[in-house]
Design a protein around this motif. Structure first.
Motif, PDB file in Angstrom:
ATOM      1  N   LEU A   1       0.774  -1.246   0.039  1.00  0.00           N
ATOM      2  CA  LEU A   1       0.063   0.061  -0.119  1.00  0.00           C
ATOM      3  C   LEU A   1       0.839   1.224   0.085  1.00  0.00           C
ATOM      4  O   LEU A   1       1.674   1.139   0.512  1.00  0.00           O
ATOM      5  CB  LEU A   1      -1.103  -0.062   1.194  1.00  0.00           C
ATOM      6  N   CYS A   2       0.590   2.050  -1.188  1.00  0.00           N
ATOM      7  CA  CYS A   2       1.458   3.597  -1.045  1.00  0.00           C
ATOM      8  C   CYS A   2       0.136   4.503  -0.565  1.00  0.00           C
ATOM      9  O   CYS A   2      -0.484   4.920  -1.577  1.00  0.00           O
ATOM     10  CB  CYS A   2       1.753   3.545  -2.432  1.00  0.00           C
ATOM     11  N   ALA A   3       0.381   5.009   0.568  1.00  0.00           N
ATOM     12  CA  ALA A   3      -0.728   5.970   1.087  1.00  0.00           C
ATOM     13  C   ALA A   3      -0.227   7.387   1.066  1.00  0.00           C
ATOM     14  O   ALA A   3       0.733   7.862   1.491  1.00  0.00           O
ATOM     15  CB  ALA A   3      -1.104   5.587   2.603  1.00  0.00           C
ATOM     16  N   PHE A   4      -0.856   7.939   0.025  1.00  0.00           N
ATOM     17  CA  PHE A   4      -0.504   9.449  -0.303  1.00  0.00           C
ATOM     18  C   PHE A   4      -1.207  10.420   0.890  1.00  0.00           C
ATOM     19  O   PHE A   4      -0.881  11.648   0.828  1.00  0.00           O
ATOM     20  CB  PHE A   4      -0.956   9.884  -1.888  1.00  0.00           C
ATOM     21  N   THR A   5      -2.118   9.988   1.584  1.00  0.00           N
ATOM     22  CA  THR A   5      -3.102  10.973   2.553  1.00  0.00           C
ATOM     23  C   THR A   5      -3.637  11.916   1.701  1.00  0.00           C
ATOM     24  O   THR A   5      -4.512  11.367   0.809  1.00  0.00           O
ATOM     25  CB  THR A   5      -2.239  11.443   3.617  1.00  0.00           C
ATOM     26  N   TYR A   6      -3.145  13.191   2.027  1.00  0.00           N
ATOM     27  CA  TYR A   6      -3.915  14.135   1.162  1.00  0.00           C
ATOM     28  C   TYR A   6      -3.259  14.389  -0.013  1.00  0.00           C
ATOM     29  O   TYR A   6      -1.951  14.893  -0.150  1.00  0.00           O
ATOM     30  CB  TYR A   6      -4.068  15.544   2.061  1.00  0.00           C
ATOM     31  N   ILE A   7      -3.947  14.802  -1.426  1.00  0.00           N
ATOM     32  CA  ILE A   7      -3.108  15.157  -2.592  1.00  0.00           C
ATOM     33  C   ILE A   7      -3.802  16.650  -2.885  1.00  0.00           C
ATOM     34  O   ILE A   7      -5.335  16.501  -2.952  1.00  0.00           O
ATOM     35  CB  ILE A   7      -3.809  14.152  -3.599  1.00  0.00           C
ATOM     36  N   TYR A   8      -3.080  17.457  -3.218  1.00  0.00           N
ATOM     37  CA  TYR A   8      -3.348  18.832  -3.389  1.00  0.00           C
ATOM     38  C   TYR A   8      -3.625  19.398  -4.993  1.00  0.00           C
ATOM     39  O   TYR A   8      -2.608  19.052  -5.787  1.00  0.00           O
ATOM     40  CB  TYR A   8      -2.582  19.812  -2.751  1.00  0.00           C
ATOM     41  N   PRO A   9      -4.462  19.990  -5.544  1.00  0.00           N
ATOM     42  CA  PRO A   9      -4.736  20.145  -6.955  1.00  0.00           C
ATOM     43  C   PRO A   9      -3.493  21.022  -7.348  1.00  0.00           C
ATOM     44  O   PRO A   9      -2.887  22.102  -6.592  1.00  0.00           O
ATOM     45  CB  PRO A   9      -5.825  21.037  -7.056  1.00  0.00           C
ATOM     46  N   GLY A  10      -2.759  20.689  -8.500  1.00  0.00           N
ATOM     47  CA  GLY A  10      -1.730  21.674  -9.032  1.00  0.00           C
ATOM     48  C   GLY A  10      -0.456  21.171  -8.446  1.00  0.00           C
ATOM     49  O   GLY A  10       0.703  21.785  -8.687  1.00  0.00           O
ATOM     50  N   VAL A  11      -0.578  20.253  -7.535  1.00  0.00           N
ATOM     51  CA  VAL A  11       0.963  19.887  -6.887  1.00  0.00           C
ATOM     52  C   VAL A  11       1.366  18.514  -7.398  1.00  0.00           C
ATOM     53  O   VAL A  11       0.375  17.581  -7.093  1.00  0.00           O
ATOM     54  CB  VAL A  11       0.749  20.004  -5.253  1.00  0.00           C
ATOM     55  N   ASN A  12       2.416  18.157  -7.623  1.00  0.00           N
ATOM     56  CA  ASN A  12       2.820  16.790  -8.053  1.00  0.00           C
ATOM     57  C   ASN A  12       3.123  16.051  -6.956  1.00  0.00           C
ATOM     58  O   ASN A  12       4.189  16.216  -6.234  1.00  0.00           O
ATOM     59  CB  ASN A  12       4.075  16.845  -9.148  1.00  0.00           C
ATOM     60  N   MET A  13       2.340  15.238  -6.399  1.00  0.00           N
ATOM     61  CA  MET A  13       2.662  14.115  -5.130  1.00  0.00           C
ATOM     62  C   MET A  13       3.129  12.911  -5.646  1.00  0.00           C
ATOM     63  O   MET A  13       2.782  12.287  -6.478  1.00  0.00           O
ATOM     64  CB  MET A  13       1.261  14.021  -4.681  1.00  0.00           C
ATOM     65  N   GLN A  14       4.353  12.643  -5.079  1.00  0.00           N
ATOM     66  CA  GLN A  14       5.186  11.520  -5.266  1.00  0.00           C
ATOM     67  C   GLN A  14       5.653  10.579  -4.406  1.00  0.00           C
ATOM     68  O   GLN A  14       5.750  11.236  -3.130  1.00  0.00           O
ATOM     69  CB  GLN A  14       6.584  11.960  -6.142  1.00  0.00           C
ATOM     70  N   SER A  15       5.774   9.342  -4.516  1.00  0.00           N
ATOM     71  CA  SER A  15       6.282   8.279  -3.647  1.00  0.00           C
ATOM     72  C   SER A  15       6.951   7.321  -4.297  1.00  0.00           C
ATOM     73  O   SER A  15       6.947   7.266  -5.540  1.00  0.00           O
ATOM     74  CB  SER A  15       5.057   7.732  -2.812  1.00  0.00           C
ATOM     75  N   ALA A  16       8.016   6.460  -3.874  1.00  0.00           N
ATOM     76  CA  ALA A  16       8.692   5.524  -4.555  1.00  0.00           C
ATOM     77  C   ALA A  16       8.442   4.186  -3.468  1.00  0.00           C
ATOM     78  O   ALA A  16       8.592   4.211  -2.302  1.00  0.00           O
ATOM     79  CB  ALA A  16      10.129   6.006  -4.741  1.00  0.00           C
TER      80      ALA A  16
ATOM     81  N   HIS B   1      -3.405   5.101  -2.935  1.00  0.00           N
ATOM     82  CA  HIS B   1      -4.572   5.733  -2.304  1.00  0.00           C
ATOM     83  C   HIS B   1      -4.271   6.958  -1.875  1.00  0.00           C
ATOM     84  O   HIS B   1      -3.255   7.245  -1.026  1.00  0.00           O
ATOM     85  CB  HIS B   1      -4.959   4.670  -1.244  1.00  0.00           C
ATOM     86  N   GLY B   2      -5.105   7.941  -2.021  1.00  0.00           N
ATOM     87  CA  GLY B   2      -5.117   9.293  -1.551  1.00  0.00           C
ATOM     88  C   GLY B   2      -6.411  10.162  -1.672  1.00  0.00           C
ATOM     89  O   GLY B   2      -7.473   9.726  -2.328  1.00  0.00           O
ATOM     90  N   ILE B   3      -6.658  11.091  -0.790  1.00  0.00           N
ATOM     91  CA  ILE B   3      -7.675  11.918  -0.948  1.00  0.00           C
ATOM     92  C   ILE B   3      -7.468  13.330  -1.469  1.00  0.00           C
ATOM     93  O   ILE B   3      -6.546  13.917  -0.949  1.00  0.00           O
ATOM     94  CB  ILE B   3      -8.210  12.124   0.617  1.00  0.00           C
TER      95      ILE B   3
END
Length: 214
Positions: free
Chosen positions: A1-16, A94-96
């Motif tokens: 599971l790769c949890a992004f928690t909150y994702i904000y419009p216009g912001v590139n949210m990354q994980s590895a 997964h993210g919101i």
């Protein structure tokens, strides 16, 4: 599971996610999206080939448009294939999507409060008519509270729509409807998810319970 928690419009949210080839020969990697669990917004990058003993990274990223943001839950599932064969491993992202709190000055910040965190329908016959419970959503902040997204579990519906605004100091009574005919038998636990522009607590999750009997 790769949890992004909150994702904000216009912001590139990354994980590895790190990976390593522990075999003594090169391997070919592939990630195949599950068509049933796919947001269409997940971007991936990974090594197509790993030499024996080599390490690599599976990079995952979400970029939600700032011009036409899509609020609420994003969920993606990717099945891992090695040398063309499934390894029985699925990576879930997964993210919101919610408003960036940095964009909301404290002088205009709304605050969401709910009158109940759990709604209990009690024991209900499977063939009974639609059941209704209510709770109140109140804005105790300084600016207008805007509902960005509303999500329900199976057999539930709600009398609240995305785009609804509640002025500072205002409140709104909300109906939550359960259709027993759409629910499974036995003890049931479901949810109602509210996403608002409250920078302190953008997500409100209200749990519902019921016992469906014959």
């Amino acid at each position: 599971l790769c949890a992004f928690t909150y994702i904000y419009p216009g912001v590139n949210m990354q994980s590895a996610i790190g990976c390593i080839n522990t075999s003594d020969r090169p391997i070919d990697l592939d990630l195949r999206p599950d068509p049933e669990i796919r947001s269409g917004l997940l971007q991936t990058g990974f090594p197509k080939r790993l030499e024996a003993g080599a390490r690599g990274e599976i990079n995952l990223a979400y970029l939600v448009s700032a011009d036409k943001p899509r609020y609420g839950t994003l969920r993606d599932a990717l099945e891992l294939f090695v040398n063309g064969k499934s390894r029985g491993t699925t990576i879930v992202a997964h993210g919101i999507v919610a408003d960036n709190p940095a964009d909301m000055p404290e002088s205009r910040a709304p605050r969401s409060e709910v009158s109940a965190n759990v709604l209990k329908f009690g024991t209900v016959k499977h063939g009974a008519p639609i059941q209704t419970l209510r709770f109140t959503l109140t804005n105790t902040g300084r600016g207008a509270l805007v509902v960005r997204a509303v999500e329900c579990g199976k057999a539930l519906a709600v009398s609240l729509e995305a785009g609804t605004e509640i002025p500072a100091g205002g409140s709104r009574e909300i109906e939550v409807l359960l259709d027993p005919r759409e629910a499974a038998y036995g003890a049931q636990s479901s949810f109602l998810l509210l996403i608002t522009n409250d920078p302190m607590r953008p997500m409100r999750r209200i749990r519902t319970t019921a016992v469906i009997e014959d």
